[in-house]
Motif scaffolding. Sequence first.
Motif: not given
Length: 350
Positions: A300-301, A291-292, A257-265, A346-347
Amino acid sequence: MNIQLTISMLVSDRIETLGKCLASLKPLLRELDSELIVVFTGKNEETLELVRQYTSHIIPFTWCDDFAKARNAGLKEGRGEWFLYIDDDEWFEDTTEIIQFFKSGEYRQYQSAFYVARNYLDFQGKRYSDGGVGRMCRLTPETEFVFPIHENLVPLGEPCKHLSTFVHHYGYARKECFDEKDTRTSRNLPLLLEMYEKDPDSPRCCMQIAQEYRSVSEFGPAVEYCRRGLGLARKEKQIYNYELWLQVHLPLLIFYTGDLRLALEEGERILKHPRTLESAALHLSVTLVAVCRGLKEYKKGLKYVNLYHEKFCYLLEHKEKAVLQSAAGITFDMAAKEMIPVYMDGLFFR
């Protein structure tokens, strides 16, 4: 004759794939004491002519928007010790493993078996996902199909054999250009919503509705039903594969949906929940890495890159769990395909 295996299939008028399906069954019919039962829902005489080259056991069935009823029409006439079903839009790549399963007598040690459905997402066969499907079992008076849409064969008793044999399935393939919404979804979704009205406490039905909305990129309602289904699934004593699907897909659908913050939470909440299995954590870590990256939260990623590595190594060592903790599109092999992208992120995060 003692029949080891009953093979049953629904046949409509998909003549373009029916020939491949029937040809793939030839080794089973030749090498095993087996029978083929066709439940015919089509109208085309050309289709019937092709079917008659392989079996005379044809059951005419008037379509009534109920897959379980159609499949049960074939199942109730089966005479085999075991039962296997397949559709006319899929075909086996190689049946050697199934043949050996029966010829060796190994089948006597099991009550059911899974093989793999390779579901293609385009007609060129470039994009696909593999998922184990419970489509083989010992045939008993209790054996039946349930659910009108996305029907299940029950009971699938233990112990269960997991085969690497796979079928090619193009039923979910999408054309490169869309002139109209997918016909499967336009058929399935109204039926599923009607089922949901009758049984609003079914997490399985919520999952199926979410899957249909996702297939046509309607991510808002997909999120709604996914969230609702996960809440219902958590009330059940046992963790079923539909809960695994809901755990993994809720943050992914929110991400779409584009809501990355909510996806992370949401993803972090699910990871902390005591019902979240190792396989779910593995797949969730893939989503949270992406997401990160989008949120530019690289520290955090990196945490989720490490989580991916931890869960991957754990499931690699505990292969039985890796097999059992699976759902549609959620398998250890599918997560393994994300290894290079995840480690590359990760790199970058460092």
